[in-house]
Design a protein around this motif. Sequence first.
Motif, PDB file in Angstrom:
ATOM      1  N   UNK A  66       0.849  -1.203   0.000  1.00 18.25           N
ATOM      2  CA  UNK A  66       0.000   0.000   0.000  1.00 18.25           C
ATOM      3  C   UNK A  66       0.875   1.240   0.000  1.00 18.25           C
ATOM      4  N   UNK A  67       0.467   2.288  -0.754  1.00 15.40           N
ATOM      5  CA  UNK A  67       1.269   3.500  -0.792  1.00 15.40           C
ATOM      6  C   UNK A  67       1.181   4.252   0.517  1.00 15.40           C
ATOM      7  N   UNK A  68       2.292   4.832   0.920  1.00 15.30           N
ATOM      8  CA  UNK A  68       2.299   5.606   2.159  1.00 15.30           C
ATOM      9  C   UNK A  68       1.746   6.989   1.884  1.00 15.30           C
ATOM     10  N   UNK A  69       1.004   7.543   2.860  1.00 18.58           N
ATOM     11  CA  UNK A  69       0.488   8.896   2.703  1.00 18.58           C
ATOM     12  C   UNK A  69       1.654   9.878   2.596  1.00 18.58           C
ATOM     13  N   UNK A  70       2.601   9.734   3.534  1.00 21.67           N
ATOM     14  CA  UNK A  70       3.847  10.487   3.486  1.00 21.67           C
ATOM     15  C   UNK A  70       4.884   9.472   3.867  1.00 21.67           C
ATOM     16  N   UNK A  71       6.076   9.609   3.301  1.00 24.16           N
ATOM     17  CA  UNK A  71       7.084   8.579   3.462  1.00 24.16           C
ATOM     18  C   UNK A  71       7.306   8.128   4.899  1.00 24.16           C
ATOM     19  N   UNK A  72       7.263   9.092   5.838  1.00 26.10           N
ATOM     20  CA  UNK A  72       7.605   8.761   7.210  1.00 26.10           C
ATOM     21  C   UNK A  72       6.390   8.386   8.044  1.00 26.10           C
ATOM     22  N   UNK A  73       5.203   8.366   7.420  1.00 23.26           N
ATOM     23  CA  UNK A  73       3.996   8.126   8.205  1.00 23.26           C
ATOM     24  C   UNK A  73       3.443   6.725   7.984  1.00 23.26           C
ATOM     25  N   UNK A  74       2.493   6.358   8.834  1.00 23.52           N
ATOM     26  CA  UNK A  74       1.902   5.032   8.742  1.00 23.52           C
ATOM     27  C   UNK A  74       0.919   4.946   7.578  1.00 23.52           C
ATOM     28  N   UNK A  75       0.776   3.747   7.051  1.00 22.82           N
ATOM     29  CA  UNK A  75      -0.238   3.498   6.039  1.00 22.82           C
ATOM     30  C   UNK A  75      -1.570   3.190   6.714  1.00 22.82           C
ATOM     31  N   UNK A  76      -2.648   3.227   5.940  1.00 25.21           N
ATOM     32  CA  UNK A  76      -3.962   2.886   6.476  1.00 25.21           C
ATOM     33  C   UNK A  76      -3.968   1.448   6.985  1.00 25.21           C
ATOM     34  N   UNK A  77      -3.279   0.568   6.263  1.00 24.34           N
ATOM     35  CA  UNK A  77      -3.219  -0.840   6.674  1.00 24.34           C
ATOM     36  C   UNK A  77      -2.549  -0.991   8.043  1.00 24.34           C
ATOM     37  N   UNK A  78      -1.625  -0.083   8.361  1.00 26.49           N
ATOM     38  CA  UNK A  78      -0.983  -0.107   9.678  1.00 26.49           C
ATOM     39  C   UNK A  78      -1.858   0.583  10.739  1.00 26.49           C
ATOM     40  N   UNK A  79      -2.502   1.681  10.327  1.00 29.68           N
ATOM     41  CA  UNK A  79      -3.291   2.458  11.279  1.00 29.68           C
ATOM     42  C   UNK A  79      -4.497   1.674  11.816  1.00 29.68           C
ATOM     43  N   UNK A  80      -5.204   0.967  10.945  1.00 24.43           N
ATOM     44  CA  UNK A  80      -6.460   0.342  11.364  1.00 24.43           C
ATOM     45  C   UNK A  80      -6.292  -0.642  12.525  1.00 24.43           C
TER      46      UNK A  80
END
Length: 397
Positions: free
Chosen positions: A1-15
């Motif tokens: 999954x593409x990262x929103x911003x390089x250093x931030x979590x993806x939605x797949x990680x956030x959920x």
Amino acid sequence: MTRFVDSKLTLREWLPLIGITVSAFIFNTSEFMPVGLLTGIGASFGTSEGVTGLIISVYAWAVMLLSLPLMILGSRLTFRPLMLLVIGVFCAGQALSALAPSYGLLMAARLVVACAHSVFWAIAAPVAVKVVDERHAPMAVSAVVTGSALAMVVGLPLGRMVGLCLGWRQTFGCVCAVSALVLAYLAVVFPKIPASKPFTLKQLPGILRNKVLMGIFLVTALYAMGYYTGYSYIEPFLLQVGGMDERVVTMALVAFGIAGLVGSAICSRFYRGHRWAFAVWVVAGVALALALLRPAALGVVGVFAVCMLWGIAGSGYSIVYQAEIIEFASDGEQTVAMAIFSGIFNLGIGTGSFIGGGVCTFGTIAHVGYVGASIALLALLYCAFVLIKHMRAQSSK
């Protein structure tokens, strides 16, 4: 999954991380709800403060005894079914608590919850780290601790308000309903994470030989014992010694929780660059808050100031020492090391609550802070003069 911003979590990680954080909120709310409901529970069953406080002590001692054996059994499951099973058992225990017709059956229902608790806190931080990229591991641990701190801000005071308005049974019923919703949510979003190699008792000597881990366990036992000698009786202390009304007591508990969020934010931002200073400071802050509790009870401002210091240092302790366990334990040892940490923390909770109950019964509730401070001071001395040396030495290898 593409990262929103390089250093931030993806939605797949956030959920899933959000689900674990909310679970931490619910588990912590449940563990300490009796602190804000002791008076109501005691009135229902005709038990004294000291006897009612055993709900906290026995629960904590059960977690202490169950953490290691249940986690060894649980290590044979992958993390997804283990997490769902734990939350399901927790939900059932809350339902039984709400329906308990006697003090003894309420205690039994709390022991069902303790079984879930003993495994949840062993896996919460390691699983949170595994659902995100390794670069975000400190942030993942901080999220779990933030969930715990939010329980102090929202969960515990809200539980107290529900208890005052509707009765303590409805408080447990609400936790049951919310945990059922979280169980359904995690069943949808929680990813498949392979379990670590099953832990066996043959590996236990490796943990016991680790000077840093053993030092953390000793400091944690003393720290939690001192902390909960005072905190377990904070509600009756503020009512009786501080002479405060119910609303002010609730606001003091809210201030305590807000301070926990502040402590979580401070640690997640600055801890990595100042590890040793934070390791000492979070213990010193709690010892100081306990020592000042009785003098502060002379005025509302003093009480709120002590609660803020206490809350900041308390949430900081959870972040700092869980992160250090993950740092100093090998990958295969992390969940069991966390289970031991949870068990020892709960040994401290149960023993501290028991000591506080003894102070209330055979002395005066006004002195619970002083007694707790003397125990926390032992944790501070060991941390500052022994544990930090071991941590520095092992980090330099």
